[in-house]
Design an enzyme around this catalytic site. Structure first.
Site, PDB file in Angstrom:
ATOM      1  N   TRP A  61       0.835  -1.190   0.000  1.00  0.00           N
ATOM      2  CA  TRP A  61       0.000   0.000   0.000  1.00  0.00           C
ATOM      3  C   TRP A  61       0.871   1.241   0.000  1.00  0.00           C
ATOM      4  O   TRP A  61       2.076   1.171   0.223  1.00  0.00           O
ATOM      5  CB  TRP A  61      -1.017  -0.009   1.144  1.00  0.00           C
ATOM      6  N   ASN A  62       0.219   2.397  -0.314  1.00  0.00           N
ATOM      7  CA  ASN A  62       0.942   3.650  -0.502  1.00  0.00           C
ATOM      8  C   ASN A  62       0.293   4.786   0.264  1.00  0.00           C
ATOM      9  O   ASN A  62      -0.895   4.736   0.603  1.00  0.00           O
ATOM     10  CB  ASN A  62       0.950   4.055  -1.992  1.00  0.00           C
ATOM     11  N   HIS A  69      -8.517  18.524  -6.531  1.00  0.00           N
ATOM     12  CA  HIS A  69      -8.908  18.746  -7.921  1.00  0.00           C
ATOM     13  C   HIS A  69      -7.766  18.329  -8.851  1.00  0.00           C
ATOM     14  O   HIS A  69      -7.201  19.136  -9.584  1.00  0.00           O
ATOM     15  CB  HIS A  69      -9.296  20.214  -8.111  1.00  0.00           C
ATOM     16  N   HIS A  73     -11.675  14.676 -11.976  1.00  0.00           N
ATOM     17  CA  HIS A  73     -12.132  15.046 -10.637  1.00  0.00           C
ATOM     18  C   HIS A  73     -13.503  15.707 -10.655  1.00  0.00           C
ATOM     19  O   HIS A  73     -14.002  16.136 -11.686  1.00  0.00           O
ATOM     20  CB  HIS A  73     -11.110  15.954  -9.939  1.00  0.00           C
ATOM     21  N   ASP A  75     -15.982  18.658  -8.986  1.00  0.00           N
ATOM     22  CA  ASP A  75     -16.036  19.963  -8.329  1.00  0.00           C
ATOM     23  C   ASP A  75     -17.367  20.090  -7.602  1.00  0.00           C
ATOM     24  O   ASP A  75     -18.435  20.032  -8.224  1.00  0.00           O
ATOM     25  CB  ASP A  75     -15.938  21.101  -9.349  1.00  0.00           C
ATOM     26  N   HIS A  79     -16.528  24.510  -3.697  1.00  0.00           N
ATOM     27  CA  HIS A  79     -15.239  24.805  -4.325  1.00  0.00           C
ATOM     28  C   HIS A  79     -15.125  26.285  -4.689  1.00  0.00           C
ATOM     29  O   HIS A  79     -14.011  26.818  -4.723  1.00  0.00           O
ATOM     30  CB  HIS A  79     -15.096  23.931  -5.567  1.00  0.00           C
ATOM     31  N   HIS A 208     -17.335  28.228 -13.414  1.00  0.00           N
ATOM     32  CA  HIS A 208     -17.254  27.889 -11.991  1.00  0.00           C
ATOM     33  C   HIS A 208     -18.233  28.749 -11.185  1.00  0.00           C
ATOM     34  O   HIS A 208     -18.998  28.233 -10.354  1.00  0.00           O
ATOM     35  CB  HIS A 208     -15.837  28.107 -11.465  1.00  0.00           C
TER      36      HIS A 208
END
Length: 257
Positions: A61-62, A69, A73, A75, A79, A208
């Site tokens: 695992w990491n 974002h 992804h 929004d 945001h 946006h």
């Protein structure tokens, strides 16, 4: 349960397909750049916790470090400043049924091939609707530009001396979709849901501001929109349930015939 059973049967038979609309997420994923006076989103870094070694002999695992974002992804309304005071505006509070909806795919790839700064206008939406019908409420409007075919990060971000260049939405189109059509949100193949030059628009970043101010969503860095019909597909775009999250990397899937 008959409808759900039929859905599984159709998927197993290949009558329906699941199309992955998601870019790979890793250290090479391009990240949007902002003017230097603003905070910057980092690129993706991955640190191994264990990899079948003395730190964990039976597991791998990491640790991930990335901005919300990044890559393909989601929004959320919180945001943007225009959506910051809306109810249920973050990744953990948005009702889950709002992550699923029909897809309306508007193909402007030919126009974008001629003009990297192409903006979708209301007339383009109206022309699409004359052919395919009115965009239904609570649908995802996906802008096919074939921008995702730019696999080189430099070409994908396409930053010139005057800033980035990429297609997007005119303010009036965002207003039409958010307020008149009441869509779930919009999806694009570019690094963000506004055009590359949108920082110079009046107001700046109008998609946006308009979408999130109306409680709508955004999906960025999509791919494989050329595999979807103009209508008839269903999109599932569920972000991670990040507390107060403004967005999230997301695996966007479409079900289509």
């Amino acid at each position: 349960m008959s409808l759900l059973t039929q859905l599984v049967d159709e998927l197993n038979a290949g009558s329906l397909r699941i199309v992955d609309l998601t870019q790979p997420l890793g250290p090479d994923t391009p990240v949007i750049g902002l003017p230097p006076m603003f905070g910057q989103s980092p690129g993706v870094t991955m640190e191994v916790i264990s990899h079948f070694d003395d730190k964990g002999p039976g597991w791998y695992w990491n640790v991930l470090h990335l901005g919300e974002h990044t890559g393909t992804h989601f929004d959320a309304p919180v945001h943007w400043i225009s959506g910051k005071d809306l109810p249920n505006n973050s990744c953990d509070t948005i009702p889950v049924q709002r992550f699923v909806g029909p897809a309306c795919v508007i193909d402007v790839s030919a126009e974008v091939a001629k003009n990297e700064d192409f903006l979708l206008m209301p007339a383009h939406v109206e022309a699409w609707e004359k052919k395919h019908g009115r965009i239904p409420k609570n649908s995802w409007v996906l802008l096919r530009t074939d921008w995702s075919r730019r696999t080189d990060p430099k070409s994908f971000l396409n930053v010139g001396a005057d800033g980035p260049h990429s297609p997007g939405f005119h303010k009036s189109t965002s207003e039409l979709l958010a307020r008149d059509r009441e869509v779930l949100g919009v999806g694009v193949e570019t690094v963000g849901t506004d055009a590359g030059q949108a920082g110079t628009f009046d107001p700046p970043f109008p998609n946006h501001a308009t979408m999130h101010g109306a409680g709508r969503f955004g999906l960025a860095s999509l791919k494989n929109l050329d595999q979807l019909p103009a209508t008839g597909a269903i999109v599932i775009a569920a972000p991670l349930k990040i507390v107060n999250g403004s967005g999230s990397p997301v695996r966007v899937l479409a079900i289509t015939a």
